[in-house]
Scaffold this active site. Structure first.
Site, PDB file in Angstrom:
ATOM      1  CG  HIS A 373      33.027 -18.792   9.951  1.00 55.93           C
ATOM      2  ND1 HIS A 373      32.104 -17.782   9.900  1.00 55.93           N
ATOM      3  CD2 HIS A 373      34.232 -18.177  10.179  1.00 55.93           C
ATOM      4  CE1 HIS A 373      32.705 -16.620  10.092  1.00 55.93           C
ATOM      5  NE2 HIS A 373      33.982 -16.826  10.252  1.00 55.93           N
ATOM      6  CE  LYS A 565      19.685 -20.456   1.698  1.00 56.11           C
ATOM      7  NZ  LYS A 565      20.129 -20.378   3.089  1.00 56.11           N
ATOM      8  NE  ARG A 566      28.490 -21.058   0.182  1.00 59.06           N
ATOM      9  CZ  ARG A 566      29.033 -22.150   0.727  1.00 59.06           C
ATOM     10  NH1 ARG A 566      29.853 -22.889   0.035  1.00 59.06           N
ATOM     11  NH2 ARG A 566      28.737 -22.488   1.968  1.00 59.06           N
ATOM     12  CE  LYS A 571      24.953 -22.919   1.891  1.00 65.01           C
ATOM     13  NZ  LYS A 571      24.677 -21.855   2.885  1.00 65.01           N
ATOM     14  CB  THR A 654      24.168 -14.023   6.794  1.00 59.99           C
ATOM     15  OG1 THR A 654      24.833 -14.585   5.667  1.00 59.99           O
ATOM     16  CG2 THR A 654      25.087 -14.071   8.002  1.00 59.99           C
ATOM     17  CE  LYS A 658      23.287 -11.192   3.568  1.00 57.75           C
ATOM     18  NZ  LYS A 658      24.103 -12.066   2.697  1.00 57.75           N
TER      19      LYS A 658
HETATM   20  O1  CGF Z   1      29.964 -19.155   7.388  1.00 52.25           O
HETATM   21  C1  CGF Z   1      29.679 -20.381   6.713  1.00 52.25           C
HETATM   22  C2  CGF Z   1      29.412 -20.053   5.232  1.00 52.25           C
HETATM   23  N1  CGF Z   1      29.326 -21.217   4.428  1.00 52.25           N
HETATM   24  O2  CGF Z   1      30.424 -19.230   4.735  1.00 52.25           O
HETATM   25  N2  CGF Z   1      30.790 -21.268   6.860  1.00 52.25           N
HETATM   26  N3  CGF Z   1      31.867 -21.229   6.583  1.00 52.25           N
HETATM   27  N4  CGF Z   1      32.915 -21.415   6.359  1.00 52.25           N
HETATM   28  C3  CGF Z   1      28.512 -21.122   7.345  1.00 52.25           C
HETATM   29  O3  CGF Z   1      28.220 -22.309   6.629  1.00 52.25           O
HETATM   30  C4  CGF Z   1      27.274 -20.240   7.442  1.00 52.25           C
HETATM   31  O4  CGF Z   1      26.226 -20.911   8.175  1.00 52.25           O
HETATM   32  C5  CGF Z   1      27.648 -18.949   8.191  1.00 52.25           C
HETATM   33  O5  CGF Z   1      26.513 -18.064   8.218  1.00 52.25           O
HETATM   34  C6  CGF Z   1      28.826 -18.280   7.476  1.00 52.25           C
HETATM   35  C7  CGF Z   1      29.258 -17.027   8.232  1.00 52.25           C
HETATM   36  O6  CGF Z   1      29.544 -17.335   9.564  1.00 52.25           O
END
Ligand code: CGF
Length: 690
Positions: A373, A565-566, A571, A654, A658
């Protein structure tokens, strides 16, 4: 166990068949039975929360029945099972998702109304299982829902954190973190499996022993903790398939040291219990200190070791030859957090099953797949060698051996290109000699996937360019998804009804591609009218929530401009709040006669900042200060409001999915999954360069 006694088994099935009926009377009786005997309240006097608990246990009965049927079915079929290993699962609430996937939501709503309760009111009583931090964790939860629905013989494995993600409290505009006591009132959605426990070892030394003329390594642990399984059934939609999310909790291998206790050394007497329970206590322990780093590593190995022991036990119930292991087991690593599973599988196969190294490695390479990720090298997990060597001495030896063989092979392929060899090595030499967990995962896994097209290309062109040139066949793209069952059916019931009406089917709830059928009606004024009504209803719901949460009244005629979002610099919440300040300034300096041209706007910013992330917490404070100013400026009135509800360079992202699937206008940066969203909705639906 019924063993081969089929007559007895048939009688058991008959006894159980249809045992749990779903007509209104049966459900009412079931709920009251749980009020009386599970919640232990009089059925003539119980409140909403007790009604929720009874309702949850009634639903759980049906989940357990289906889960047992599913396990029995797959035990007989003995298929290849997929095991999803993730350090985080942002499950949220279970009630609505469960009854919708079980197909009995309306029956329960009717039964409850007969008893004088409202389903939605009771659903609000449920706490959140926030066993994760962000998109990666929510993706795990959506993944489980999808695998169950698509009839995969799947298991999810993770850690049962006693405290989920912290509860955000805002005092004078500042974020404060409070423990998330999500288990305080029990958790009806899990079953403690006291008979499913495994010893997990830590520390100690490795000794060489001679076994039948063969040298073998024996790990003598310095500490042993028991892992106890807690099972959470995950029902599929439109199927009886109900898979299991098995979460591990740490329990002491011996309750407490009676001798120490009897000699008055009460603290030491319970120290082993405290150490064990600490492992599954906190999500994301602050790992700036050595102790924090060690605890996080203990957590990762703890859930990996228990899971691998469980997987191998299940395999050996039906097989004795490990040649068949890759035909029966697929292990998906969700990021690098479970990467120690590779060393653990090698340790079990070599040290306990006494397979040769090469055979064990061949098996490991066939069973592991890896989802990454991270976007930048700084986001890749590294474990200091001295920490790993102290906590898991045998695993360090195994990782060294894996790396030695890998580098020897690599030299044959690329020659003595020492720069490239050192970049690709699993061991990072440097100030702090470390293990590159992503490299370990890539070297072993037969597939490596990014989480969007853009991200997957980035992995091949930059982050893992060396590995891509060596093994191009390994690299794939599996763009993230979110389940429409939670993000439309549960979250937006009126939109759900509209879609089913216009498509003339509910099949889209199982097959999301069917939503494209709505295109045929996009220009239909009746659909547009109904669509606007749905949005109005949802804006009323949100306006009521905002007023309840903050006392701020917002206009339904305003545009709701939402960013949830976080809180993170990448972001761009800061950019958002600066835009809001600019908009406020323009309104204030505008002639009153001109203000009728201003589109009224309610700006909503929601999200948590990591406890140690100071600049993100300052952004939260700034948002509250700006909100305080704007919301109390009667001169601006409904033209601009700012609400901050609690709770960049994206690999995927994601949140956009949504909002989009609920009909929102999306203002997004062209990165991550947004690029594919554009492909899906078509360029004609784009507003150029806003
Ligand atoms: O995974 C992330 C999210 N922060 O959890 N990364 N990690 N670790 C990415 O930054 C997001 O862009 C991604 O949608 C998410 C799930 O794959």
């Amino acid at each position: 166990s019924l063993g081969s006694d089929s007559a007895k088994a048939e009688r058991m099935f008959r006894l159980m068949d249809g045992f749990l009926k779903n007509d209104s009377i049966s459900l009412q009786q079931d709920i009251l039975r749980h009020v009386e005997y599970t919640v232990a309240r009089s059925r003539f006097n119980f409140d909403d929360f007790e009604a929720y608990q009874a309702l949850a246990h009634s639903v759980r009965d049906r989940l357990i029945e289906r889960s047992h049927d599913t396990q029995l079915y797959f035990k007989r079929k003995d298929p290849k099972r997929v095991y999803f290993l993730s350090f985080e699962y942002l499950m949220g609430r279970s009630l609505s998702n469960s009854v919708i996937n079980l197909g009995i939501r309306d029956q329960y709503a009717d039964a409850l109304s007969q008893l004088g309760f409202e389903f939605e009111v009771l659903a609000e009583q449920e706490g959140d299982a926030a066993l994760g931090n962000g998109g990666l964790a929510r993706l795990s939860a959506c993944q489980m829902d999808s695998m169950a629905t698509l009839d995969y013989p799947a298991w999810g494995y993770g850690l049962r954190y006693e405290y989920g993600l912290f509860r955000q409290v805002i005092l004078d505009g500042f974020q404060h973190e409070q423990p998330d006591f999500w288990l305080n009132f029990g958790n009806p959605w899990e079953t403690e499996r006291v008979h499913v426990t495994y010893p997990v070892k830590f520390y100690g030394v490795v000794e060489e022993e001679n076994l039948n003329g063969e040298k073998c390594n024996v790990w003598i642990p310095g500490e042993v903790v028991e892992a106890v399984a807690y099972d959470n059934p995950i029902p599929g939609y439109g199927t009886r398939n109900t898979i299991t999310l098995r979460l591990w909790a740490g329990k002491p291998s011996d309750q407490h040291d009676m001798e120490a206790y009897n000699t008055g050394d009460y603290i030491n007497a319970v120290v082993c219990r405290q150490k064990a329970e600490n492992i599954s206590s906190v999500l994301y322990p602050d790992d700036r200190s050595f102790q924090g780093k060690e605890l996080r590593l203990k957590q990762q190995y703890f859930f990996v070791s228990a899971s691998i022991q469980d997987i191998i036990r299940r395999f050996k119930e039906a097989h004795s030859n490990f040649d068949e292991f890759p035909e029966k087991v697929a292990l998906q690593l969700n990021d690098t957090h479970p990467s120690l599973a590779i060393a653990e599988v090698m340790r079990v196969l070599v040290d306990k099953e006494h397979l040769g190294w090469n055979k064990a490695w061949d098996i490991a390479c066939k069973i592991f797949s890896f989802t990454i990720h991270a976007v930048i090298a700084e986001g890749l997990e590294k474990i200091p060698v001295d920490l790993l060597g102290s906590l898991l001495p045998r695993h360090l030896q195994i990782i060294y051996e894996i790396n030695f063989k890998f580098v020897e092979e690599l030299k044959k392929r690329i020659g003595l290109d020492y720069n490239r060899l050192s970049r690709m090595s699993i061991i990072e030499e440097g100030a702090v000699k470390s293990i590159r967990m992503a490299n370990l995962a890539i070297v072993c896994s037969h597939t490596v996937n990014g989480v969007s097209k853009v991200h997957s290309e980035l992995l091949k062109a930059k982050l893992f360019k060396d590995f891509y040139e060596l093994w191009p066949q390994k690299f794939q793209c599996k763009t993230n998804g979110v389940t429409q069952r939670r993000w439309i059916v549960v979250s937006n019931p009126s939109l759900c009804a509209l879609i089913s009406k216009w498509l003339g089917t509910e099949a889209w709830i199982r097959d999301v591609d069917l939503l494209t059928g709505l295109r045929a009606y996009a220009a239909d004024p009746d659909l547009q009218q109904e669509w606007m009504m749905v949005k109005k209803v949802n804006k009323m719901r949100l306006a009521e929530y905002i007023e309840a949460m903050s006392g701020v009244k917002v206009s339904l005629d305003a545009m709701f401009d939402v960013q949830t979002k976080r809180i993170h610099e990448y972001k761009r919440q800061l950019l958002n709040i600066l835009g809001i300040i600019h908009r406020y300034d323009c309104i204030k300096n505008m002639e009153k006669s001109q203000r009728s041209k201003v589109v009224p706007r309610v700006c909503i910013i929601g999200g948590k900042a990591a406890p140690g992330y100071e600049i993100a917490k300052k952004i939260i404070k700034l948002c509250h200060a700006v909100a305080e100013k704007i919301n109390n400026d009667t001169d601006v009135g409904d033209l601009l409001k700012l609400h901050i509800s609690t709770a960049g360079h994206e690999a995927s992202g994601t949140g956009s999915m949504k909002f989009l699937m609920n009909g929102c206008l999306l203002l997004a940066t062209e990165d991550g999954s947004t690029v594919e969203i554009v492909e899906e909705i078509g360029a004609d639906n784009l507003i150029d360069d806003v």
